[in-house]
Scaffold this active site. Structure first.
Site, PDB file in Angstrom:
ATOM      1  CE  LYS B 103      -3.198   2.636   2.860  1.00  0.00           C
ATOM      2  NZ  LYS B 103      -3.409   2.854   4.347  1.00  0.00           N
ATOM      3  N   GLY B 164      -7.733   9.263  10.144  1.00  0.00           N
ATOM      4  CA  GLY B 164      -7.791   9.339  11.342  1.00  0.00           C
ATOM      5  C   GLY B 164      -8.882  10.233  11.973  1.00  0.00           C
ATOM      6  CB  ALA B 190      -8.224   7.432   5.123  1.00  0.00           C
ATOM      7  N   GLY B 191     -10.648   7.629   7.165  1.00  0.00           N
ATOM      8  CA  GLY B 191     -11.924   8.757   7.534  1.00  0.00           C
ATOM      9  C   GLY B 191     -13.007   8.069   7.934  1.00  0.00           C
ATOM     10  CG  ASN B 212      -5.888   1.289  12.026  1.00  0.00           C
ATOM     11  OD1 ASN B 212      -5.554   0.010  12.727  1.00  0.00           O
ATOM     12  ND2 ASN B 212      -5.126   2.123  12.462  1.00  0.00           N
ATOM     13  CB  THR B 213      -8.611   5.642  13.206  1.00  0.00           C
ATOM     14  OG1 THR B 213      -7.287   5.740  12.913  1.00  0.00           O
ATOM     15  CG2 THR B 213      -8.701   6.501  14.307  1.00  0.00           C
TER      16      THR B 213
END
Lengths: 369, 265
Positions: B103, B164, B190-191, B212-213
């Site tokens: 990635k 994040g 993301a996001g 993830n976050t």
């Protein structure tokens, strides 16, 4: 225009008066914003913000967890040499102080590296006093070559260099630098630095920018808290970090808040920073720069470090000594200052885990060409 | 249609068939020991890991020990500031035995952590030529995405909002364009902060989501991982089921054309 011009502009604005004029409502309005600017940062450092410290702390905690997760990167300092040509009134390495002077040879550096690496640490911070004789560029490159075999991230905290010299150390394997301005107050700086190359305020002030220019991956700055008014020093440190991040967006900018510690000599800080003020400084910086790293060294004691961990801290030192060769040798009288948190790396890692944080031993991979 | 809901609906990337369309990560956890349960409860078959964080020599602090071998590793180039650094990190990852998926994250702005499209395209071309399965993290920009596909990207990974931020699909319309226009899988990365947002991305036709976050920062990460797994499955089913058209008003009758059929009734 460099950061010195920014400093000069703010010096003309009466920072003391601005700090005093901030009201509780100003603070509440600032806390309601999603993105803060210089004036907002000053607002959060004002005396009026102290009544909102819990709200600041909670927001700082949330911001930190969102940006960094519940992780703390661990590192340890390795003092290579305490020979110093400067006469600085507040420093244990002051050329006039009668302390043992020591300089590690290549074999001793290797032995220290081996001992430290046994703890699992992958981030090392090397320090020297200012002496181009005892800590020359060639000497530093030799040390970095040795350390590269044991550590994946090598940071320097040494005297300020020229841009080309930073480039050379980056090529040798250095990826991060720390440099404290000590005090941003130019007149006081001149009085405190009696003699030696460190007397040059501008050369030191511009050094972090030169490191950024050289494409250092990570740059850490700070003021030595206690020399001058804490709110001023925190304000200018944050402004400096903000300036660097704006102009060098690819660099990881981080900030330390070192409070003066006892050391050889008789200097007592005129402006001691208490715990409340330090917490205010840390949380204000986190809200001003959500992505900035915040480093907390073993100058602070274990209990206090545990307590401020959730407020924005992202890096901590562990297993520290300020003695040259202190990781392997018994002679302990060459230290720069006394440390407060004497936990070993293992103890530190266990403590972080028990507080719900992951101790991170490795957060960078050297990628030399 | 039922065939699509099971193994026949596998997502194919780099010669692998994935039945889970939730990709997960290894960052920001209070402890890496959570990772096996995150994988188990979410059903995720692909996990991304920052090479900068991996210490292959460490017996104790090695995130790789916690990643089940059945999961496809997606090393990422976190920390790369340009194409050259991304390429070097990718090569280190492969040499260290992390496989040939990569990635690409090239981030030259540490305030917003937005990806650098130009450098990402450069790195993608180099690494695809070297046999990597390249999944680049990008702003949802159609021109950059097309350049990446031409450079050999196996998929593109547009951000839903800044990394994040947990703010969801702020770039919804741009992602929709990528889904419509590209022939490679579009994986929203993301996001994404809530399972409902992941579900929405999948309903729109995203091939997968990387989360993830939102999992790592939940009060109960394992339960949140399970919720994301279910949401991604639900969104995919809804996409395949063909959602009805949206209308601004209720439409129980045909006020303008009903007269045409009155006599017939």
């Amino acid at each position: 225009m460099g950061f010195y011009d920014v400093y000069k502009q703010w010096e003309q604005k009466d920072v003391d008066g601005l700090l005093k004029s901030v009201t509780s409502d100003d603070v509440l309005r600032t806390l309601a914003k999603t993105r803060l600017h210089e004036q907002d940062y000053l607002t959060l450092l004002a005396p009026a913000a102290q009544e909102h410290l819990e709200a600041m702390a909670q927001r700082a905690h949330d911001q930190t967890v969102a940006q960094f997760g519940k992780t703390v990167v661990l590192y340890t300092p390795m003092y290579l040499s305490n020979y110093c040509v400067n006469h600085c009134l507040y420093c244990g390495f002051n050329a006039r102080n009668n302390i043992s002077r020591k300089h590690l040879d290549a074999g001793e550096v290797e032995e220290e590296a081996r001992r430290i690496s046994e703890t699992g640490l992958k981030h090392i911070l090397i320090l020297t006093g200012e002496s181009r004789t005892w800590a020359s560029m060639d000497y530093l490159k030799t040390c970095v070559a040795i350390l590269s075999r044991y550590f994946t991230s090598i940071a320097i905290e040494i005297y300020p260099l020229e841009t080309q010299e930073y480039r050379e150390l980056i090529t040798a394997g250095v990826d991060a630098m720390t440099l404290y301005q000590e005090t941003y107050n130019e007149a006081l700086y001149d009085r405190l630095h009696v003699k030696g190359p460190k007397k040059n305020y501008r050369f030191r002030l511009d050094a972090p920018e030169r490191a950024c220019e050289a494409r250092m991956r990570s740059v850490n700055i700070g003021a030595l808290l206690g020399l001058y008014k804490g709110r001023h020093e925190s304000f200018y440190t944050g402004l400096h970090a903000w300036y660097l991040q704006k102009h060098y967006p690819e660099v990881d900018i981080s900030v330390s808040f070192p409070r003066m510690r006892p050391h050889t000599g008789s200097f007592n800080p005129d402006y001691p920073v208490d715990d409340v003020n330090l917490v205010q400084a840390i949380t204000a910086l986190r809200l001003f720069m959500p992505r900035a790293g915040i480093t907390m060294s073993t100058r602070e004691n274990a209990e206090f470090r545990n307590q401020i961990l959730p407020l924005g801290v992202t890096r901590m030192s562990a297993g520290s000594t300020t003695v040259v060769g202190g990781h392997t040798q018994k002679n302990q009288d060459t230290g720069q200052f006394d440390i407060s948190d004497e936990r070993t790396v293992d103890q530190m890692a266990l403590s972080l885990s028990s507080l719900g944080y992951q101790p991170v031993f490795k957060d960078w991979q050297a990628i030399k060409a | 249609m039922t065939a699509f809901l099971n193994a026949g609906d596998a997502l194919e990337i780099g010669g692998k068939k994935l039945t889970s369309r939730l990709f997960t990560g290894t960052g920001k956890y209070a402890s890496d020991t959570m990772i096996p349960r995150i994988i188990e409860q979410s059903g995720s078959q692909v996990i991304t890991v920052a090479l900068r964080r991996v210490d292959f020599q460490s017996g104790t602090d090695n995130v790789m020990k916690h990643i089940p071998t059945s999961v496809t590793l997606l090393p990422n180039t976190s920390g790369a500031r340009d194409a050259d650094e991304a390429v070097r990190i990718a090569r280190l990852a492969r040499a260290a035995g992390c496989g040939n998926w990569i990635k690409i994250e090239v981030i030259s702005d540490n305030t917003y952590l937005l990806p650098d499209g130009y450098e990402t395209v450069k790195a993608t071309g180099i690494l695809a030529n070297e046999g990597f399965v390249v999944l680049p993290y990008i702003n949802p920009d159609l021109m950059v995405a097309r350049a990446l596909v031409n450079a050999g990207a196996a998929a593109v990974m547009p951000l839903g909002s800044p990394i994040g931020s947990n703010r969801g699909l702020m770039t919804r319309e741009m992602i929709r364009i990528l889904i419509d226009e590209l022939e490679v899988p579009v994986i929203v990365d993301a996001g994404i902060g809530r399972p409902s947002q992941a579900c929405e991305a999948m309903e729109m036709g995203a091939a997968a989501c990387l989360v993830n976050t939102a999992i790592a920062s939940a009060a109960d990460p394992v339960a949140m991982a399970m919720a994301f797994g279910e949401a991604v499955r639900a969104g995919r089913r809804a996409f395949l089921a063909g959602p009805g058209a949206e209308r601004e008003k209720a439409s129980a009758s045909s006020p303008l054309t009903g007269f045409l059929y009155q006599e017939a009734r």
